[in-house]
Design a protein around this motif. Structure first.
Motif, PDB file in Angstrom:
ATOM      1  N   THR A  76       0.849  -1.179   0.000  1.00 50.26           N
ATOM      2  CA  THR A  76       0.000   0.000   0.000  1.00 50.26           C
ATOM      3  C   THR A  76       0.886   1.231   0.000  1.00 50.26           C
ATOM      4  N   ALA A  77       0.651   2.136  -0.915  1.00 46.61           N
ATOM      5  CA  ALA A  77       1.448   3.351  -0.987  1.00 46.61           C
ATOM      6  C   ALA A  77       1.139   4.239   0.210  1.00 46.61           C
ATOM      7  N   ALA A  78       2.175   4.691   0.899  1.00 48.82           N
ATOM      8  CA  ALA A  78       2.017   5.558   2.063  1.00 48.82           C
ATOM      9  C   ALA A  78       1.997   7.013   1.612  1.00 48.82           C
ATOM     10  N   PRO A  79       1.470   7.928   2.437  1.00 42.79           N
ATOM     11  CA  PRO A  79       1.486   9.344   2.073  1.00 42.79           C
ATOM     12  C   PRO A  79       2.920   9.837   1.912  1.00 42.79           C
ATOM     13  N   VAL A  80       3.209  10.461   0.775  1.00 46.78           N
ATOM     14  CA  VAL A  80       4.557  10.913   0.460  1.00 46.78           C
ATOM     15  C   VAL A  80       5.000  12.042   1.378  1.00 46.78           C
ATOM     16  N   SER A  81       4.088  12.919   1.780  1.00 48.41           N
ATOM     17  CA  SER A  81       4.454  14.083   2.577  1.00 48.41           C
ATOM     18  C   SER A  81       5.069  13.686   3.915  1.00 48.41           C
ATOM     19  N   ASP A  82       4.758  12.502   4.441  1.00 51.12           N
ATOM     20  CA  ASP A  82       5.312  12.057   5.709  1.00 51.12           C
ATOM     21  C   ASP A  82       6.819  11.820   5.620  1.00 51.12           C
ATOM     22  N   PHE A  83       7.349  11.583   4.422  1.00 52.85           N
ATOM     23  CA  PHE A  83       8.742  11.197   4.255  1.00 52.85           C
ATOM     24  C   PHE A  83       9.552  12.191   3.419  1.00 52.85           C
ATOM     25  N   ALA A  84       9.021  13.371   3.161  1.00 46.88           N
ATOM     26  CA  ALA A  84       9.662  14.315   2.250  1.00 46.88           C
ATOM     27  C   ALA A  84      11.117  14.611   2.600  1.00 46.88           C
ATOM     28  N   GLY A  85      11.446  14.769   3.877  1.00 46.91           N
ATOM     29  CA  GLY A  85      12.813  15.087   4.249  1.00 46.91           C
ATOM     30  C   GLY A  85      13.575  13.927   4.855  1.00 46.91           C
ATOM     31  N   HIS A  86      13.057  12.736   4.715  1.00 48.44           N
ATOM     32  CA  HIS A  86      13.666  11.558   5.340  1.00 48.44           C
ATOM     33  C   HIS A  86      15.015  11.240   4.686  1.00 48.44           C
ATOM     34  N   PRO A  87      16.053  10.972   5.489  1.00 46.67           N
ATOM     35  CA  PRO A  87      17.372  10.682   4.912  1.00 46.67           C
ATOM     36  C   PRO A  87      17.441   9.348   4.178  1.00 46.67           C
ATOM     37  N   GLY A  88      16.526   8.430   4.436  1.00 40.62           N
ATOM     38  CA  GLY A  88      16.530   7.133   3.768  1.00 40.62           C
ATOM     39  C   GLY A  88      15.589   7.063   2.590  1.00 40.62           C
ATOM     40  N   LEU A  89      15.132   8.220   2.107  1.00 40.97           N
ATOM     41  CA  LEU A  89      14.191   8.258   0.991  1.00 40.97           C
ATOM     42  C   LEU A  89      14.908   7.935  -0.315  1.00 40.97           C
ATOM     43  N   VAL A  90      14.385   6.988  -1.065  1.00 40.89           N
ATOM     44  CA  VAL A  90      14.932   6.632  -2.379  1.00 40.89           C
ATOM     45  C   VAL A  90      14.006   7.252  -3.416  1.00 40.89           C
ATOM     46  N   LYS A  91      14.578   8.121  -4.266  1.00 38.90           N
ATOM     47  CA  LYS A  91      13.789   8.810  -5.287  1.00 38.90           C
ATOM     48  C   LYS A  91      14.036   8.187  -6.657  1.00 38.90           C
ATOM     49  N   SER A  92      13.092   8.391  -7.547  1.00 37.74           N
ATOM     50  CA  SER A  92      13.210   7.851  -8.892  1.00 37.74           C
ATOM     51  C   SER A  92      14.303   8.585  -9.660  1.00 37.74           C
ATOM     52  N   PRO A  93      15.241   7.848 -10.252  1.00 35.67           N
ATOM     53  CA  PRO A  93      16.290   8.489 -11.035  1.00 35.67           C
ATOM     54  C   PRO A  93      15.877   8.785 -12.478  1.00 35.67           C
ATOM     55  N   MET A  94      14.632   8.422 -12.826  1.00 36.07           N
ATOM     56  CA  MET A  94      14.191   8.595 -14.215  1.00 36.07           C
ATOM     57  C   MET A  94      12.663   8.585 -14.294  1.00 36.07           C
ATOM     58  N   VAL A  95      12.170   8.920 -15.462  1.00 32.43           N
ATOM     59  CA  VAL A  95      10.741   8.831 -15.751  1.00 32.43           C
ATOM     60  C   VAL A  95      10.478   7.457 -16.348  1.00 32.43           C
ATOM     61  N   GLY A  96       9.401   6.819 -15.923  1.00 37.31           N
ATOM     62  CA  GLY A  96       9.077   5.506 -16.469  1.00 37.31           C
ATOM     63  C   GLY A  96       7.931   4.873 -15.710  1.00 37.31           C
ATOM     64  N   THR A  97       7.851   3.552 -15.793  1.00 36.81           N
ATOM     65  CA  THR A  97       6.835   2.788 -15.085  1.00 36.81           C
ATOM     66  C   THR A  97       7.531   1.920 -14.049  1.00 36.81           C
ATOM     67  N   ALA A  98       7.108   2.054 -12.787  1.00 35.59           N
ATOM     68  CA  ALA A  98       7.753   1.331 -11.685  1.00 35.59           C
ATOM     69  C   ALA A  98       7.053   0.001 -11.437  1.00 35.59           C
ATOM     70  N   TYR A  99       7.866  -1.030 -11.244  1.00 32.41           N
ATOM     71  CA  TYR A  99       7.356  -2.369 -10.951  1.00 32.41           C
ATOM     72  C   TYR A  99       8.014  -2.886  -9.674  1.00 32.41           C
ATOM     73  N   ARG A 100       7.231  -3.529  -8.828  1.00 37.73           N
ATOM     74  CA  ARG A 100       7.741  -4.081  -7.572  1.00 37.73           C
ATOM     75  C   ARG A 100       8.382  -5.445  -7.766  1.00 37.73           C
ATOM     76  N   ALA A 101       8.065  -6.138  -8.869  1.00 36.41           N
ATOM     77  CA  ALA A 101       8.582  -7.487  -9.117  1.00 36.41           C
ATOM     78  C   ALA A 101       9.195  -7.562 -10.512  1.00 36.41           C
ATOM     79  N   ALA A 102       9.996  -8.609 -10.723  1.00 36.40           N
ATOM     80  CA  ALA A 102      10.669  -8.788 -12.009  1.00 36.40           C
ATOM     81  C   ALA A 102       9.694  -9.104 -13.138  1.00 36.40           C
ATOM     82  N   GLU A 103       8.589  -9.800 -12.797  1.00 39.42           N
ATOM     83  CA  GLU A 103       7.567 -10.115 -13.799  1.00 39.42           C
ATOM     84  C   GLU A 103       6.230 -10.263 -13.096  1.00 39.42           C
ATOM     85  N   PRO A 104       5.145 -10.112 -13.831  1.00 43.34           N
ATOM     86  CA  PRO A 104       3.822 -10.227 -13.203  1.00 43.34           C
ATOM     87  C   PRO A 104       3.648 -11.579 -12.527  1.00 43.34           C
TER      88      PRO A 104
END
Length: 163
Positions: A76-104
């Motif tokens: 479940t996606a969490a509210p982004v605003s809660d983590f805006a300044g978090h030091p462990g935040l991983v941001k997207s390095p590019m534009v695209g489509t994000a997948y949680r697994a290697a294949e469906p």
């Protein structure tokens, strides 16, 4: 009466500028002995951008009460605003489509609570038919997943939080 000699022919420069304006040239250079004259123009190329129509929120009926969503449910996606300044935040390095697994249908790379090591794959972003593995920048525990599987992501968009 002394005449001042022009260091270059201004009429020639005007003629060259008119030639550029009348043609599709972007620059022209003329050399005669030690004298070189280069006339150029800046060309800005714009491509048409097709925009999707904005969704009409006025027509949608508001539900009487929102359905309850557990705040730490895996996937479940969490509210982004809660983590805006978090030091462990991983941001997207590019534009695209994000997948949680290697294949469906296969297991996701990480879930909330997963222990990860530096360099371990967290997710994949598909950009221009290329699957790009996004590695963990540090070791720790995944405390939040801020994107939905198979959802488009923008450059710099928060994706995962590692503590």
């Amino acid at each position: 009466m002394a005449t001042t000699k022009k260091p270059f022919d201004t009429d020639l420069i005007r003629d060259l500028a008119m030639l550029i304006a009348e043609t599709d040239l972007t620059e022209i250079e003329v050399a005669h002995g030690d004298l070189k004259i280069r006339v150029a123009r800046n060309v800005t190329i714009t491509a048409p951008v097709h925009m999707a129509p904005a969704p009409s929120y006025a027509a949608a009926a508001a539900p009487s009460s929102p359905p309850p969503v557990p705040p730490s449910a895996p996937g479940t996606a969490a509210p982004v605003s809660d983590f805006a300044g978090h030091p462990g935040l991983v941001k997207s390095p590019m534009v695209g489509t994000a997948y949680r697994a290697a294949e469906p249908g296969s297991a996701p790379f990480v879930d909330i609570g997963s222990k990860v090591r530096e360099g371990q794959t967290l997710l994949i972003i598909e950009a221009m038919k290329t699957m790009n593995q996004i590695p963990a920048p540090r070791a720790g525990t995944v405390t939040a997943i801020l994107f939905d599987d198979a959802a488009p992501v923008e450059y710099g968009e928060p994706l995962v939080v590692i503590e």
